[in-house]
Design an enzyme around this catalytic site. Sequence first.
Site, PDB file in Angstrom:
ATOM      1  CG  ASP A   8      -1.588   1.290   1.481  1.00 54.17           C
ATOM      2  OD1 ASP A   8      -2.220   1.775   0.529  1.00 54.17           O
ATOM      3  OD2 ASP A   8      -1.502   1.846   2.606  1.00 54.17           O
ATOM      4  CG  ASP A  10      -1.731   7.684   0.137  1.00 48.67           C
ATOM      5  OD1 ASP A  10      -0.823   8.523   0.087  1.00 48.67           O
ATOM      6  OD2 ASP A  10      -2.518   7.473  -0.800  1.00 48.67           O
TER       7      ASP A  10
HETATM    8  C1  XBP Z   1      -5.334   6.228   0.040  1.00 44.41           C
HETATM    9  C2  XBP Z   1      -6.477   7.060  -0.263  1.00 44.41           C
HETATM   10  C3  XBP Z   1      -6.280   8.192  -1.160  1.00 44.41           C
HETATM   11  C4  XBP Z   1      -5.433   9.311  -0.596  1.00 44.41           C
HETATM   12  C5  XBP Z   1      -5.458  10.505  -1.488  1.00 44.41           C
HETATM   13  O1  XBP Z   1      -5.750   4.944   0.469  1.00 44.41           O
HETATM   14  O2  XBP Z   1      -7.570   6.820   0.167  1.00 44.41           O
HETATM   15  O3  XBP Z   1      -7.532   8.708  -1.470  1.00 44.41           O
HETATM   16  O4  XBP Z   1      -5.940   9.712   0.661  1.00 44.41           O
HETATM   17  O5  XBP Z   1      -5.167  10.187  -2.799  1.00 44.41           O
HETATM   18  P1  XBP Z   1      -4.737   3.739   0.451  1.00 44.41           P
HETATM   19  P2  XBP Z   1      -6.117  10.634  -4.016  1.00 44.41           P
HETATM   20  O6  XBP Z   1      -3.654   4.041   1.462  1.00 44.41           O
HETATM   21  O7  XBP Z   1      -5.557   2.568   0.888  1.00 44.41           O
HETATM   22  O8  XBP Z   1      -4.220   3.559  -0.934  1.00 44.41           O
HETATM   23  O9  XBP Z   1      -6.497  12.036  -3.757  1.00 44.41           O
HETATM   24  O10 XBP Z   1      -5.283  10.484  -5.248  1.00 44.41           O
HETATM   25  O11 XBP Z   1      -7.306   9.724  -3.990  1.00 44.41           O
HETATM   26 MG    MG Z   2      -2.965   3.252   3.365  1.00 45.74          MG
END
Ligand code: XBP
Ligand code: MG
Length: 232
Positions: A8, A10
């Site tokens: 993953d 973020d």
């Molecule tokens: C990440 C997200 C993303 C980020 C922002 O989830 O939910 O929406 O917050 O990115 P994960 P975007 O860690 O499960 O991948 O604005 O490009 O959506």
């Molecule tokens: Mg995440």
Amino acid sequence: MPRALIWDVDGTIAETERDGHRIAFNQAFEALGLPWRWNVALYGELLHVTGGRERLLHDMRSRGDAPAPGPARDALALELHQRKNKAYADIVAQGRLPARHGVKRLVAECQAAGVKLAVATTTSRSNVDALFASLWGVRWQDIFGVVICAEDAPAKKPDPLAYTLALRGLGVTAEEAFALEDSPNGLHAARAAGIACGVTRSVYFADAAFEGACWVRDDLDSAPAMTLARLL
Ligand code: XBP
Ligand code: MG
């Protein structure tokens, strides 16, 4: 030892939500003259909605000064999201989002052991590109052979789509892969794809429940350090 490690982005690779996306969303609100601001606590609540544009639309439902539901609201969410991603790239380019402890070490260990590396994220491709280029250089795709982003998997976590696409790209079965996540939504996505998953809690999910995880810890480096041999 797994044949593939699927990351993953973020919260798992770096603390991008609190220190990156949140700040960038606020910059986008300000640039468009909107009085909306997402403080650390409010953003934590909004994180149950995966996807930045989806998060904006969700928040607008409770704001009296947002455009009425329909094309105007959708257009505002799109413009804010595009501005947010540009601001996020600027934050990354300033070196403000370092990798979390142990991330680079474990990636290097996979490279040395011939374990395939992949990404399964619900964030936009531009955000992955900016962050990974800052951490591993412009040729980062030589390291991560399969990269599944929001554009590839419109059904966002906890939907397993990003993970099933990553497995297909890697050419491995769910049993041969291992996933690393920081959030309940991410864990559920990996498990729904049949993939074993370890959790390195990010700041926003320090107190969350992670039922079904192989293990849960605060980072990859605190003793004993999480090595390939310990993953499963
Ligand atoms: C990440 C997200 C993303 C980020 C922002 O989830 O939910 O929406 O917050 O990115 P994960 P975007 O860690 O499960 O991948 O604005 O490009 O959506
Ligand atoms: Mg995440």
